[in-house]
Write a protein that holds these residues in place. Structure first.
Motif, PDB file in Angstrom:
ATOM      1  N   THR A  98       0.796  -1.237   0.000  1.00  0.00           N
ATOM      2  CA  THR A  98       0.000   0.000   0.000  1.00  0.00           C
ATOM      3  C   THR A  98       0.829   1.289   0.000  1.00  0.00           C
ATOM      4  OG1 THR A  98      -1.624  -1.262   1.305  1.00  0.00           O
ATOM      5  CG2 THR A  98      -2.100   1.035   1.023  1.00  0.00           C
ATOM      6  N   PHE A 115      -4.890  -3.919  -6.141  1.00  0.00           N
ATOM      7  CA  PHE A 115      -4.977  -4.380  -4.747  1.00  0.00           C
ATOM      8  C   PHE A 115      -4.119  -5.637  -4.594  1.00  0.00           C
ATOM      9  CE2 PHE A 115      -8.188  -7.943  -4.559  1.00  0.00           C
ATOM     10  CZ  PHE A 115      -8.431  -8.035  -5.922  1.00  0.00           C
ATOM     11  N   THR A 116      -3.932  -6.049  -3.352  1.00  0.00           N
ATOM     12  CA  THR A 116      -2.926  -7.057  -3.008  1.00  0.00           C
ATOM     13  C   THR A 116      -3.054  -8.346  -3.815  1.00  0.00           C
ATOM     14  OG1 THR A 116      -2.982  -6.182  -0.771  1.00  0.00           O
ATOM     15  CG2 THR A 116      -1.942  -8.342  -1.064  1.00  0.00           C
TER      16      THR A 116
END
Ligand SMILES: [Zn+2]
Length: 261
Positions: free
Chosen positions: A20, A51-52
């Motif tokens: 992030t 996103f991850t």
């Protein structure tokens, strides 16, 4: 330019995702991050995922963040799947497995994952997918986003593993650092919500902890290629957006560094 064909087999590989971390935040803190930057600058890159979960599948498939320019075709990839029919650069290391993690295992590497954010917790089947790329994976409550000393615990765990590993064992050590992901307001005393300021403080905390990991890796027999980057940024209210898993420059721009320890 790094020639991955000279690295694989002769170097240990340390890959760290600073989950992030925004590019602008990383840039603002360059001077305060002696371990990560050492007087050098972050490179601005574009992440393949917002996103991850998405981003890490891409990374393990060999798709690291690409330079944030329009000249994408000039970018030399470190990892690429073999036999795709696509032309690859001589400095690119080709793997003949579904992903670069198992590709390194085929080359005799012990592959280790030290998890951080929710997609590495192994608490539900979905959160076991990313760790399952590796021969060994570790996650503890103390490594997660709710613990203000998570990086200290993650590094301690890595050091324990390194202590028991023969100095000449080929290692691919991956760590997903959770501290910069929200919540990170507790790194600024009195702050009530996450912001650029609190993420900056979280990054300074992380840099301070990573020094011990870098020193331990330097003690090993082989030189170490260290790849450090973010999987995506996050929005703190820009244009009305909050968080990530959305398309905005504060999400798709990520910091990237590669260096030899
Ligand atoms: Zn992430």
């Amino acid at each position: 330019m790094i020639n991955m064909n000279h690295i694989v087999g002769s170097h240990d590989i340390l890959m760290i995702t600073l989950d992030t971390l925004r590019y602008d935040v990383a840039q603002l803190e360059e001077e305060n991050c002696p371990n990560l930057c050492g007087g050098n600058q972050w490179e601005q890159r574009h992440t393949p995922g917002s996103f991850t979960y998405a981003a890490h599948h891409a990374f393990f498939g060999g798709f690291l963040p690409t330079p944030a320019t329009t000249r994408k075709s000039e970018h030399v990839r470190l990892f690429h799947s073999k036999h795709t029919g696509l032309k690859t650069h001589p400095n690119t290391w080709l793997f003949d497995t579904p992903d670069m993690v198992s590709g390194l295992r085929e080359e005799g590497y012990r592959t280790i994952c030290i998890g951080g954010v929710i997609f590495f917790t192994k608490k539900v089947p979905l959160a076991s997918v990313l760790p399952s790329y590796f021969q060994e994976s570790y996650w503890r409550m103390t490594f997660g986003v709710t613990n203000p000393r998570s990086t200290e615990h993650q590094v301690n765990h890595a050091l324990k593993l390194l202590d028991k590993s023969a100095a000449d064992e080929r290692l691919f050590l991956f760590m997903n650092v959770s501290a910069i992901h929200g919540p990170n307001h507790y790194y600024v005393p009195g702050a009530k919500k996450d912001s650029v300021e609190t993420q900056r403080a979280a990054l300074r905390y992380v840099d301070g902890e990573l020094g011990r990991l870098f020193s331990a890796m330097r003690q090993r027999e082989r030189p170490v290629l260290c790849l450090v980057f973010s999987d995506h940024g996050t929005a703190y209210g820009e244009d009305g957006y909050e968080g990530h898993r959305l398309a905005h420059e504060v999400v798709w721009n990520v910091p990237y560094r590669e260096f030899i320890l």
